[in-house]
Structure formats: structure tokens, C-alpha cells
Design an enzyme around this catalytic site. Structure first.
Site, PDB file in Angstrom:
ATOM      1  N   TYR A 157       0.849  -1.202   0.000  1.00 38.00           N
ATOM      2  CA  TYR A 157       0.000   0.000   0.000  1.00 38.00           C
ATOM      3  C   TYR A 157       0.884   1.251   0.000  1.00 38.00           C
ATOM      4  O   TYR A 157       0.676   2.186  -0.792  1.00 38.00           O
ATOM      5  CB  TYR A 157      -0.896  -0.056   1.238  1.00 38.00           C
ATOM      6  CG  TYR A 157      -1.688   1.197   1.536  1.00 38.00           C
ATOM      7  CD1 TYR A 157      -2.867   1.474   0.853  1.00 38.00           C
ATOM      8  CD2 TYR A 157      -1.272   2.082   2.532  1.00 38.00           C
ATOM      9  CE1 TYR A 157      -3.612   2.616   1.155  1.00 38.00           C
ATOM     10  CE2 TYR A 157      -2.012   3.217   2.838  1.00 38.00           C
ATOM     11  CZ  TYR A 157      -3.174   3.480   2.147  1.00 38.00           C
ATOM     12  OH  TYR A 157      -3.901   4.611   2.439  1.00 38.00           O
ATOM     13  N   ALA A 158       1.889   1.269   0.877  1.00 36.51           N
ATOM     14  CA  ALA A 158       2.761   2.448   0.987  1.00 36.51           C
ATOM     15  C   ALA A 158       3.562   2.641  -0.296  1.00 36.51           C
ATOM     16  O   ALA A 158       3.786   3.777  -0.738  1.00 36.51           O
ATOM     17  CB  ALA A 158       3.695   2.307   2.183  1.00 36.51           C
TER      18      ALA A 158
HETATM   19  N1  LIG Z   1      -8.965   6.985   6.285  1.00 39.89           N
HETATM   20  C1  LIG Z   1      -7.679   7.146   6.521  1.00 39.89           C
HETATM   21  O1  LIG Z   1      -7.262   7.137   7.695  1.00 39.89           O
HETATM   22  C2  LIG Z   1      -6.714   7.383   5.374  1.00 39.89           C
HETATM   23  C3  LIG Z   1      -5.378   7.709   5.690  1.00 39.89           C
HETATM   24  C4  LIG Z   1      -4.483   7.911   4.651  1.00 39.89           C
HETATM   25  C5  LIG Z   1      -4.897   7.792   3.341  1.00 39.89           C
HETATM   26  N2  LIG Z   1      -6.185   7.455   3.062  1.00 39.89           N
HETATM   27  C6  LIG Z   1      -6.587   7.328   1.647  1.00 39.89           C
HETATM   28  O2  LIG Z   1      -7.752   8.111   1.437  1.00 39.89           O
HETATM   29  C7  LIG Z   1      -8.537   7.525   0.396  1.00 39.89           C
HETATM   30  C8  LIG Z   1      -9.965   7.323   0.898  1.00 39.89           C
HETATM   31  O3  LIG Z   1      -9.905   6.484   2.038  1.00 39.89           O
HETATM   32  P1  LIG Z   1     -11.178   6.148   2.945  1.00 39.89           P
HETATM   33  O4  LIG Z   1     -10.696   6.089   4.329  1.00 39.89           O
HETATM   34  O5  LIG Z   1     -12.307   7.019   2.588  1.00 39.89           O
HETATM   35  O6  LIG Z   1     -11.473   4.639   2.464  1.00 39.89           O
HETATM   36  P2  LIG Z   1     -12.842   3.828   2.454  1.00 39.89           P
HETATM   37  O7  LIG Z   1     -13.798   4.364   3.447  1.00 39.89           O
HETATM   38  O8  LIG Z   1     -12.445   2.391   2.563  1.00 39.89           O
HETATM   39  O9  LIG Z   1     -13.410   4.107   1.004  1.00 39.89           O
HETATM   40  C9  LIG Z   1     -12.715   3.625  -0.117  1.00 39.89           C
HETATM   41  C10 LIG Z   1     -13.492   3.977  -1.347  1.00 39.89           C
HETATM   42  O10 LIG Z   1     -12.809   3.417  -2.490  1.00 39.89           O
HETATM   43  C11 LIG Z   1     -13.770   2.674  -3.263  1.00 39.89           C
HETATM   44  N3  LIG Z   1     -13.135   1.559  -3.966  1.00 39.89           N
HETATM   45  C12 LIG Z   1     -12.438   0.532  -3.431  1.00 39.89           C
HETATM   46  N4  LIG Z   1     -12.080  -0.336  -4.395  1.00 39.89           N
HETATM   47  C13 LIG Z   1     -12.576   0.155  -5.565  1.00 39.89           C
HETATM   48  C14 LIG Z   1     -12.556  -0.303  -6.903  1.00 39.89           C
HETATM   49  N5  LIG Z   1     -11.944  -1.434  -7.258  1.00 39.89           N
HETATM   50  N6  LIG Z   1     -13.185   0.439  -7.836  1.00 39.89           N
HETATM   51  C15 LIG Z   1     -13.821   1.589  -7.510  1.00 39.89           C
HETATM   52  N7  LIG Z   1     -13.853   2.082  -6.249  1.00 39.89           N
HETATM   53  C16 LIG Z   1     -13.247   1.364  -5.295  1.00 39.89           C
HETATM   54  C17 LIG Z   1     -14.775   2.187  -2.207  1.00 39.89           C
HETATM   55  O11 LIG Z   1     -16.028   1.897  -2.810  1.00 39.89           O
HETATM   56  P3  LIG Z   1     -16.564   0.442  -3.204  1.00 39.89           P
HETATM   57  O12 LIG Z   1     -16.121  -0.522  -2.180  1.00 39.89           O
HETATM   58  O13 LIG Z   1     -18.041   0.688  -3.260  1.00 39.89           O
HETATM   59  O14 LIG Z   1     -15.993   0.159  -4.560  1.00 39.89           O
HETATM   60  C18 LIG Z   1     -14.910   3.412  -1.338  1.00 39.89           C
HETATM   61  O15 LIG Z   1     -15.796   4.331  -1.905  1.00 39.89           O
HETATM   62  C19 LIG Z   1      -7.849   6.214   0.035  1.00 39.89           C
HETATM   63  O16 LIG Z   1      -7.055   6.400  -1.101  1.00 39.89           O
HETATM   64  C20 LIG Z   1      -6.980   5.921   1.252  1.00 39.89           C
HETATM   65  O17 LIG Z   1      -5.866   5.130   0.914  1.00 39.89           O
HETATM   66  C21 LIG Z   1      -7.110   7.251   4.055  1.00 39.89           C
END
Ligand SMILES: NC(=O)c1ccc[n+]([C@@H]2O[C@H](COP(=O)([O-])OP(=O)(O)OC[C@H]3O[C@@H](n4cnc5c(N)ncnc54)[C@H](OP(=O)(O)O)[C@@H]3O)[C@@H](O)[C@H]2O)c1
Length: 293
Positions: A157-158
Site C-alpha cells: 500500500y505504501a
Molecule cells: N482513512 C484514513 O485514515 C486514510 C489515511 C491515509 C490515506 N487514506 C486514503 O484516502 C482515500 C480514501 O480512504 P477512505 O478512508 O475514505 O477509504 P474507504 O472508506 O475504505 O473508502 C474507499 C473507497 O474506495 C472505493 N473503492 C475501493 N475499491 C474500488 C474499486 N476497485 N473500484 C472503484 N472504487 C473502489 C470504495 O467503494 P466500493 O467498495 O463501493 O468500490 C470506497 O468508496 C484512500 O485512497 C486511502 O488510501 C485514508
């Protein structure tokens, strides 16, 4: 570059079914942007599109698996037909398996790189020619502090998220003079919504009461990154930029912090929980196929 005029622009926001994505979509819609919501979960996407449309914004759901090359091509064509040429792309979809690296299969690692890096690069490739033709466009890539802080068990991931930082830097340098630019949001831990909050609920852990950034703040910074053409925003509470610079200067600082704050222990608990889930899935699949192990 002059300030990006958001009103009337068309944006694709990936990962818009849950977590941070809906907040980003809402902030853009609030600026008069026509927004294409993208994720795999159709009911959630449609509910979000309905909710955001109520305030008069033009928001449409486009259920898509962004790891499929064919679906990515169909998506861009469909958005252009329905909402017009794509001016903004927010590559926000992403996620991790939260298991120890040596326990992942090659397919699982390939899937992580595909979701967190390749799909963002390929979606950019699809919208870039149109942006260059019109001399206007902006790509926002949502990255993570995981690599900077050696966050436990995030090797693949990183790698992908740091890849996004490099990708955006070069893209920006190559195309900015032609009206197309890019920004990276480098997120630390997020509270209220998103994977961190969900994991804490599922595993029964408590998120620390401080040190988290809200999804609403991230959404606000996304708008700022586009409007003011910011190269990179480290989204961390307090002096985020300084913290990030220190982590880069002193690579042992992240692991020391993870030990001191109990992050290593917490993530070991999460990895054990995810491993149990993975073993259960395999057992269920074997039972369905009548295979004994
Ligand atoms: N939350 C944190 O603490 C954090 C920290 C650092 C970075 N981030 C980054 O911020 C971004 C958003 O994170 P989040 O926390 O909101 O994650 P999340 O709640 O798990 O949401 C992830 C989103 O990505 C979509 N997704 C996953 N696989 C997909 C695919 N194959 N095709 C299309 N859509 C897909 C999911 O929708 P479906 O499952 O419906 O497809 C969901 O809408 C990510 O890139 C994550 O790496 C988050």
C-alpha cells in the site's frame, strides 16, 4: 497558472460510495462543479448522488470497478456524454488489506498496487489528452503518510501511495505550462469516516481522541489544492509539513513513534483480525467447492 475556475467544471471523484470520497464530492458540488461519483457499490453511490443533487448540484453515480481497464474506458466515455469534458479527476479510491506482507498472495499484492496506483495513473492517461486540448485540467491524487511513517504492514500500500506522489510531481512538471496540473494530498490518520474509523468499530478498538483529521477538512483542502494549484498538502494535525520533513530526514523516527504510541500493537491486533477473516473466507470457499484441506 491562473486560479482554476471551478464553477461549471466537470469532475470525476473515485471512492465516492463511502469514507472521505463523499465529502470531497460534496465540497466540489458546493462550488458548482458537476460531479461524477465513482465506486463499485451502486446503492451507496446512488444514495449519495440523490443527497447531493437535492441542493441543486448536478451529481451522477457511475458504478465502476476502477481496476478494470475496460470499465475505466467506459466510465470516461459515459461521464463525457452525460456531464461534458472532464476538467478534474480526484483519484481518491484506495485501501489496504491490513495484513502482514508475507501473508499476502501475489494476486493480493497485485490487486493493492492496481487499486492504489495503476488505476489512478491509467485514469489520468484517459482524461489527459482532452484536458491538454482544452488547455485546462487538474488531477488530485490522494496519498498517505503510511510510507513516510513506516506504518505497520503497509508495504505494498505504501509503495503505491508513494508512487502516486512521484507520479503527480512529474505530471505537474511536464504539463503545467500547458494548463494541466496536479496535486497530492498526503493524508495522516482520519477520524469520523473512512477506513480508520471503520476498522476501529469492526475490531473493537478506540481511535485516539487527538491527532486525527476530519473528512470535511480534507474536502476543503481538495478544493484549495485545485483552486490555488498546490503541489502537495500534508494533511496532518499541527505542523504537518514539518512532521513530514522530519520523518523524511530521520527514517527511524516513524518506527520509534509507532512503538511509543502503541500503533505497532494496535496494528498487530488488526492484522490478526484480518488474517482470521481471510482464513474463514478460504474455509467457506473450500466448503462451497467441496474441497477438503
Ligand atoms: N482513512 C484514513 O485514515 C486514510 C489515511 C491515509 C490515506 N487514506 C486514503 O484516502 C482515500 C480514501 O480512504 P477512505 O478512508 O475514505 O477509504 P474507504 O472508506 O475504505 O473508502 C474507499 C473507497 O474506495 C472505493 N473503492 C475501493 N475499491 C474500488 C474499486 N476497485 N473500484 C472503484 N472504487 C473502489 C470504495 O467503494 P466500493 O467498495 O463501493 O468500490 C470506497 O468508496 C484512500 O485512497 C486511502 O488510501 C485514508
Amino acid at each position: 497558472m491562473s486560479k482554476f475556475e471551478l464553477k461549471g467544471a466537470t469532475a470525476i471523484v473515485t471512492g465516492a460510495s463511502r469514507g472521505i470520497g463523499p465529502y470531497i464530492a460534496e465540497a466540489l458540488a458546493g462550488e458548482g462543479v458537476k460531479v461524477a461519483l465513482v465506486a463499485r457499490s451502486q446503492p451507496e453511490l446512488e444514495a449519495n448522488a440523490r443527497r447531493l443533487s437535492e441542493s441543486g448540484a448536478e451529481v451522477v453515480a457511475f458504478p465502476t470497478d476502477i481496476t478494470s481497464a475496460e470499465e475505466r474506458r467506459d466510465l470516461v466515455r459515459a461521464v463525457e456524454r452525460r456531464l461534458g469534458p472532464v476538467d478534474l479527476l480526484v483519484n481518491n479510491a484506495g485501501g489496504d488489506l491490513q495484513r502482514e506482507f508475507h501473508n499476502l498472495t501475489e494476486d493480493e499484492i497485485g490487486g493493492l498496487l492496481e487499486l492504489n496506483l495503476t488505476s489512478a495513473v491509467m485514469l489520468t492517461r484517459l482524461v489527459l489528452p482532452g484536458m491538454l486540448e482544452r488547455g485546462r485540467g487538474h488531477v488530485v491524487n490522494v496519498s498517505s503518510m503510511a510510507g513516510r511513517v513506516s506504518f505497520p504492514y503497509t508495504e505494498a500500500y505504501a509503495a503505491a501511495k508513494d508512487g502516486l506522489i512521484a507520479f503527480t510531481r512529474v505530471l505537474r512538471a511536464d504539463y503545467r505550462a500547458r494548463g494541466v496540473s496536479g496535486s497530492t494530498l498526503i493524508l495522516g490518520p482520519v477520524g469520523e469516516a473512512g477506513v480508520g474509523a471503520r476498522t476501529a468499530d469492526e475490531v473493537g478498538l478506540k481511535l485516539p481522541p487527538v491527532g486525527l483529521v476530519s473528512p470535511a477538512k480534507i474536502a476543503k483542502l481538495t478544493v484549495r489544492a485545485i483552486r490555488s494549484d498546490r503541489a502537495e498538502l500534508a494533511v496532518l494535525p499541527g505542523p504537518g509539513k514539518l512532521l513530514r520533513a522530519l520523518m523524511d530526514r530521520f527514517p527511524a523516527l516513524g518506527p520509534a513513534m509507532n512503538r511509543a504510541t502503541g500503533t505497532n500493537k494496535t496494528m498487530a491486533t488488526v492484522a490478526e483480525y484480518r488474517n482470521r477473516e481471510a482464513r474463514l473466507r478460504v474455509a467457506e470457499q473450500c466448503a462451497q467447492e467441496g474441497v477438503t484441506r
